[in-house]
Design a protein around this motif. Structure first.
Motif, PDB file in Angstrom:
ATOM      1  N   ASN A 367      -6.701  43.611   1.210  1.00 19.49           N
ATOM      2  CA  ASN A 367      -6.155  44.644   1.997  1.00 19.49           C
ATOM      3  C   ASN A 367      -6.336  44.455   3.190  1.00 19.49           C
ATOM      4  O   ASN A 367      -6.949  45.101   3.993  1.00 19.49           O
ATOM      5  CB  ASN A 367      -6.773  46.035   1.380  1.00 19.49           C
ATOM      6  CG  ASN A 367      -6.069  47.139   1.630  1.00 19.49           C
ATOM      7  OD1 ASN A 367      -4.937  46.986   1.777  1.00 19.49           O
ATOM      8  ND2 ASN A 367      -6.877  48.159   2.039  1.00 19.49           N
ATOM      9  N   GLU A 371      -0.196  48.213   4.348  1.00 16.56           N
ATOM     10  CA  GLU A 371       1.103  47.774   3.568  1.00 16.56           C
ATOM     11  C   GLU A 371       2.263  47.992   4.364  1.00 16.56           C
ATOM     12  O   GLU A 371       3.329  47.467   4.368  1.00 16.56           O
ATOM     13  CB  GLU A 371       1.269  47.929   2.255  1.00 16.56           C
ATOM     14  CG  GLU A 371       0.558  47.511   1.129  1.00 16.56           C
ATOM     15  CD  GLU A 371      -0.979  47.820   1.164  1.00 16.56           C
ATOM     16  OE1 GLU A 371      -1.235  48.829   1.978  1.00 16.56           O
ATOM     17  OE2 GLU A 371      -1.816  47.406   0.479  1.00 16.56           O
ATOM     18  N   ASP A 386      -1.822  52.567   4.583  1.00 13.93           N
ATOM     19  CA  ASP A 386      -2.461  51.703   4.023  1.00 13.93           C
ATOM     20  C   ASP A 386      -2.180  52.368   2.375  1.00 13.93           C
ATOM     21  O   ASP A 386      -2.832  53.242   2.040  1.00 13.93           O
ATOM     22  CB  ASP A 386      -3.928  51.850   4.245  1.00 13.93           C
ATOM     23  CG  ASP A 386      -4.714  50.943   3.496  1.00 13.93           C
ATOM     24  OD1 ASP A 386      -4.272  50.197   2.297  1.00 13.93           O
ATOM     25  OD2 ASP A 386      -5.892  50.770   3.567  1.00 13.93           O
ATOM     26  N   THR A 387      -1.203  51.947   1.583  1.00 16.76           N
ATOM     27  CA  THR A 387      -0.957  52.462   0.430  1.00 16.76           C
ATOM     28  C   THR A 387      -1.955  51.745  -0.719  1.00 16.76           C
ATOM     29  O   THR A 387      -2.448  50.579  -0.404  1.00 16.76           O
ATOM     30  CB  THR A 387       0.573  51.946   0.184  1.00 16.76           C
ATOM     31  OG1 THR A 387       0.814  50.882  -0.028  1.00 16.76           O
ATOM     32  CG2 THR A 387       1.324  52.914   0.846  1.00 16.76           C
TER      33      THR A 387
END
Ligand SMILES: [Ca+2]
Ligand SMILES: [Ca+2]
Ligand SMILES: [Ca+2]
Length: 484
Positions: A367, A371, A386-387
């Motif tokens: 991460n 994304e 930030d999915t």
């Protein structure tokens, strides 16, 4: 205006909610198939460490679908989502809103659902059927006030799919382009154009390899795509205006006036038509980097944004933004990541004026970056989402105010299903410019009052799926405040 009437059944179900086991949240869902109590999935972990205040909402589906196409219509009033691969349906989210979709249009079992919309008008296209449904792929077109399609067109039954990027609607809503595909010792693809009234424009045209995606100019007179070689197509005749050597079938873009085009692939190649045909203008490439996925050209043709990713490890990205008149790169933003999954970049979109460029990717195992990445014209990060899982689709509203993303609930490399739709408020834009002509004047007031009177969905100014006095208040306030 849709009124939600609390029926006895619903009230009973709502009552049942109180008896849900601790820790197992349930919620009521109402769709065209009826009223359902669903076990709500665990609340998605959403975060935006960079710009948390600007994350509007995240909607997680409960029907195992992946929101694989997203599109804004009517400047920035609605976000449309094609929930694909399970629980297939078309959803409409009002903006800014709270992430509650209006009644969906459910697609037949086993079928695809993909959507595209007119960025500057009230026209939405979607396709369903195909896949394993046993039904022909069917193009359906509607406006935001419609509860059923205005018209449909069933493609020949041998065509069982449409690529996510092979449905396009011109900015003015006059033209729909659709490329349908079947597999027969390789791809066999057929490209159609339609007028807004449902009549087919020109003949269909066959290609023996896959279309890489479609883009239309503002009025839908020119379409860009590639199928081994790049094509700019006159939509009236479905014949080539211009062809270019293969650029490895990336996404391609055309400006609002149809005069500036970009072919994406291993590099980016820009051509301009000064009135006597397209001429080479500029190119850019970077060793071992793919430029064909997230690439977008502003409506005015002056700003090109692209995210290049390193295809040797699928972990590094470079976002580059150019001022095309001066052929100057305005900025670059890099990300690096770790882990064993692929950070494949999927789609990039840009506002009309080039001031907001956003792209979405599958994300890295560690991460390392959100994304969805949102940039200003200098390639400075101005927003992000930030999915929990991999982004499949992203769109930027025409005025640059909102970004909408569709993502799988887990990483694309992992088994799992379900997905999220997320909206981000970039700010700016000009909410009171109701007719989208870049001016605030009495006509906006008249148009809003008319829409309000007609209970047209576009009058839902605060996006809460109801048209009431609060919308009038909010519009009046936005009108008073004016725009920058
Ligand atoms: Ca993430
Ligand atoms: Ca206006
Ligand atoms: Ca409202």
């Amino acid at each position: 205006m849709k009124m939600f009437v609390l029926s006895a059944t619903t009230a009973l179900l709502l009552g049942a909610h109180a008896f849900a086991a601790p820790g197992q949240a349930q919620r009521i869902e109402v769709d065209a198939l009826g009223v359902h109590v669903v076990d709500a999935p665990a609340a998605p972990v959403i975060s935006d460490s960079v710009f948390p205040q600007d994350l509007l909402w995240m909607y997680r589906n409960s029907f195992f679908a992946i929101p694989s196409t997203v599109a804004f219509s009517s400047i920035d009033r609605f976000g449309w989502v094609g929930q694909d691969l399970n629980g297939m349906r078309l959803q409409r989210f009002a903006l800014p809103g709270d992430g509650t979709p209006t009644d969906p249009i459910i697609s037949p079992a086993g079928s695809l659902t993909i959507t595209a919309a007119a960025a500057g008008a009230d026209l939405i296209a979607y396709c369903d059927g195909g896949y394993s449904s046993g039904l022909p792929v069917t193009l359906k077109v509607l406006g935001s006030a419609d509860t059923e399609p205005r018209w449909t067109f069933a493609f020949p039954p041998e065509y069982t799919s449409v690529g996510y990027y092979n449905l396009a609607v011109s900015r003015d809503g006059s033209t729909i382009a659709c490329g349908v595909v079947y597999y027969n010792n390789g791809f066999f693809q057929r490209l159609y154009f339609f007028n807004a009234d449902g009549t087919q424009r020109g003949p269909s045209r066959d290609f023996t390899s896959q279309l890489s995606g479609l883009d239309l100019d503002d009025t839908g007179s020119r379409c860009i795509t590639s199928s081994n070689i790049g094509h700019v197509i006159d939509t009236a005749t479905n014949t080539d205006i211009f062809t270019a050597p293969s650029n490895a079938n990336g996404h391609h873009r055309i400006s609002g006036d149809g005069r500036t085009i970009v072919f994406g692939g291993f590099g980016l190649t820009v051509y301009k038509d000064s009135g006597s045909g397209f001429q080479f203008y500029m190119n850019n490439s970077l060793a071992n980097h793919w430029s064909g996925a997230a690439m977008a050209l502003s409506r005015d043709g002056n700003t090109l944004g692209a995210c290049l990713y390193d295809y040797t490890n699928y972990l590094n990205t470079r976002t580059r933004i150019w001022d095309l008149p001066s052929q100057t790169m305005l900025g670059e933003y890099t990300t690096t990541g770790g882990g064993s999954v692929q950070d494949a970049v999927r789609e990039g979109q840009i506002s009309d004026d080039g001031s907001v460029f956003a792209w979405g990717s599958w994300g890295t195992g560690d991460n390392a970056h959100p994304e969805v990445m949102i940039f200003n014209r200098s390639a400075q990060l101005i927003g992000s989402i930030d999915t929990p899982g991999s982004v499949f689709a992203v769109d930027v509203s025409a005025n640059g105010r909102f970004v909408l993303a569709g993502s799988k609930a887990v990483h694309a490399n992992e088994f799992g299903n379900g997905g999220d739709v997320t909206a981000f408020d970039v700010g700016g834009g000009c909410p009171a410019d109701f007719n989208g002509d870049n001016q605030i004047d009495f006509f906006d007031y008249l148009d809003f009052a008319q829409a309000f009177n007609d209970e047209d969905p576009t009058a839902d100014f605060n996006g809460d799926n109801q048209i009431d006095f609060f919308d009038y208040l909010d519009f009046a306030q936005a009108f008073d405040e004016g725009c920058d």
